[in-house]
Design a protein around this motif. Structure first.
Motif, short mmCIF file in Angstrom:
data_model
loop_
_atom_site.label_atom_id
_atom_site.label_comp_id
_atom_site.label_asym_id
_atom_site.label_seq_id
_atom_site.Cartn_x
_atom_site.Cartn_y
_atom_site.Cartn_z
N VAL A 103 83.52 101.09 4.67
CA VAL A 103 82.63 101.44 3.58
C VAL A 103 83.27 100.93 2.29
N ALA A 104 82.54 100.06 1.60
CA ALA A 104 83.02 99.48 0.34
C ALA A 104 82.36 100.18 -0.83
N THR A 105 83.18 100.87 -1.60
CA THR A 105 82.69 101.56 -2.79
C THR A 105 83.87 101.82 -3.72
N GLY A 106 83.58 101.94 -4.98
CA GLY A 106 84.59 102.31 -5.96
C GLY A 106 84.59 103.80 -6.21
N ASP A 107 83.68 104.51 -5.58
CA ASP A 107 83.53 105.96 -5.74
C ASP A 107 84.57 106.67 -4.86
N TYR A 108 85.58 107.26 -5.50
CA TYR A 108 86.68 107.87 -4.76
C TYR A 108 86.21 109.00 -3.85
N GLN A 111 84.61 107.53 -0.84
CA GLN A 111 85.65 106.99 0.04
C GLN A 111 86.25 108.09 0.90
N GLN A 112 86.55 109.22 0.29
CA GLN A 112 87.16 110.33 1.02
C GLN A 112 86.21 110.92 2.06
N VAL A 113 84.95 111.08 1.69
CA VAL A 113 83.97 111.66 2.62
C VAL A 113 83.77 110.75 3.83
N THR A 114 83.58 109.47 3.59
CA THR A 114 83.34 108.55 4.71
C THR A 114 84.60 108.35 5.54
N PHE A 115 85.77 108.36 4.89
CA PHE A 115 87.02 108.27 5.62
C PHE A 115 87.18 109.49 6.53
N GLY A 116 86.84 110.64 6.00
CA GLY A 116 86.88 111.87 6.80
C GLY A 116 85.91 111.83 7.96
N GLY A 117 84.83 111.08 7.81
CA GLY A 117 83.84 110.93 8.87
C GLY A 117 84.21 109.88 9.90
N GLY A 118 85.29 109.15 9.68
CA GLY A 118 85.73 108.17 10.67
C GLY A 118 85.63 106.72 10.24
N ALA A 119 85.16 106.47 9.03
CA ALA A 119 85.05 105.09 8.55
C ALA A 119 86.34 104.70 7.84
N LEU A 120 86.55 103.41 7.72
CA LEU A 120 87.67 102.89 6.95
C LEU A 120 87.15 102.56 5.56
N ARG A 121 87.96 102.78 4.57
CA ARG A 121 87.47 102.57 3.20
C ARG A 121 88.00 101.26 2.64
N ILE A 122 87.17 100.64 1.83
CA ILE A 122 87.54 99.43 1.11
C ILE A 122 87.12 99.67 -0.34
N THR A 123 88.04 99.48 -1.24
CA THR A 123 87.68 99.66 -2.65
C THR A 123 86.85 98.47 -3.11
N ALA A 124 86.19 98.62 -4.24
CA ALA A 124 85.40 97.52 -4.81
C ALA A 124 86.29 96.32 -5.09
N ARG A 125 87.49 96.57 -5.57
CA ARG A 125 88.43 95.48 -5.88
C ARG A 125 88.85 94.75 -4.60
N GLU A 126 89.13 95.50 -3.53
CA GLU A 126 89.51 94.87 -2.26
C GLU A 126 88.38 94.01 -1.72
N LEU A 127 87.14 94.50 -1.81
CA LEU A 127 86.01 93.72 -1.33
C LEU A 127 85.88 92.44 -2.15
N LYS A 128 86.05 92.54 -3.46
CA LYS A 128 85.96 91.36 -4.32
C LYS A 128 87.00 90.33 -3.89
N THR A 129 88.22 90.78 -3.63
CA THR A 129 89.29 89.88 -3.18
C THR A 129 88.93 89.25 -1.84
N ASP A 130 88.42 90.06 -0.90
CA ASP A 130 88.03 89.54 0.41
C ASP A 130 86.93 88.49 0.29
N VAL A 131 85.95 88.75 -0.57
CA VAL A 131 84.83 87.82 -0.76
C VAL A 131 85.34 86.52 -1.38
N LYS A 132 86.23 86.62 -2.38
CA LYS A 132 86.80 85.42 -3.00
C LYS A 132 87.59 84.60 -1.99
N ASN A 133 88.39 85.29 -1.16
CA ASN A 133 89.17 84.58 -0.14
C ASN A 133 88.28 83.91 0.88
N ALA A 134 87.20 84.57 1.28
CA ALA A 134 86.27 83.97 2.24
C ALA A 134 85.62 82.72 1.64
#
Length: 170
Positions: A103-108, A111-134
């Motif tokens: 789950v990619a969001t900058g909303d902390y 992030q915590q709720v979805t992480f607690g539900g079993g998802a892995l969290r990606i911050t908005a900054r991390e997604l931006k970096t991943d997209v730039k690298n791709a």
């Protein structure tokens, strides 16, 4: 293993500077740019991509469209994108298929709720970096292919090359 990326659309638009600027000119243009960036990301990573946008102030039910294999969801009336994302995470986990859900969001809090539900969290900054690298990797791969000669001469034995040269000269 199946990998699914769920993106909190308006949250990412508000976090990435170039999209935030575009949003002030035309929100639709910012959405389109995010979708275009994630189309390339999807093609490069092979991850399923779901983008969720808030539509809780609009009338009607949840709507969905698919663009280049990316599912774009708009929350239903009186439902936030966060609530829809949480529901998606739980629905995907119930499928009993081995998968990683990101789950990619900058909303902390989200992030915590979805992480607690079993998802892995990606911050908005991390997604931006991943997209730039791709995008960089795609560009490098294209340049590499364009710079590679692919001529028959490279695959001929010296004897055959000599024979063709004799024919050419008559």
């Amino acid at each position: 293993m199946r990998e699914v990326l769920i993106v909190d659309g308006y949250n990412i638009i508000g976090d990435w500077p170039e999209l935030r600027e575009l949003k002030y000119e035309r929100l639709e243009a910012a959405r389109d740019k995010l979708i275009d960036d994630l189309k390339e990301y999807k093609a490069f990573t092979g991850r399923e991509v779901i983008i969720v946008f808030d539509a809780h102030l609009a009338s009607g039910g949840q709507s969905e469209e698919v663009i280049a294999g990316i599912r774009i969801l708009y929350s239903k009336q009186e439902e936030t994108a966060d609530e829809l994302i949480e529901r998606l995470v739980y629905e995907l986990l119930r499928e009993k298929v081995r998968m990683h859900i990101y789950v990619a969001t900058g909303d902390y809090v989200e992030q915590q709720v979805t992480f607690g539900g079993g998802a892995l969290r990606i911050t908005a900054r991390e997604l931006k970096t991943d997209v730039k690298n791709a995008k960089r990797q795609i560009r490098e791969n294209v340049e590499k292919q364009n710079n590679t000669r692919n001529v028959i001469d490279d695959h001929l034995s010296p004897q055959v090359r000599e024979m063709f040269e004799k024919w050419r000269r008559g």
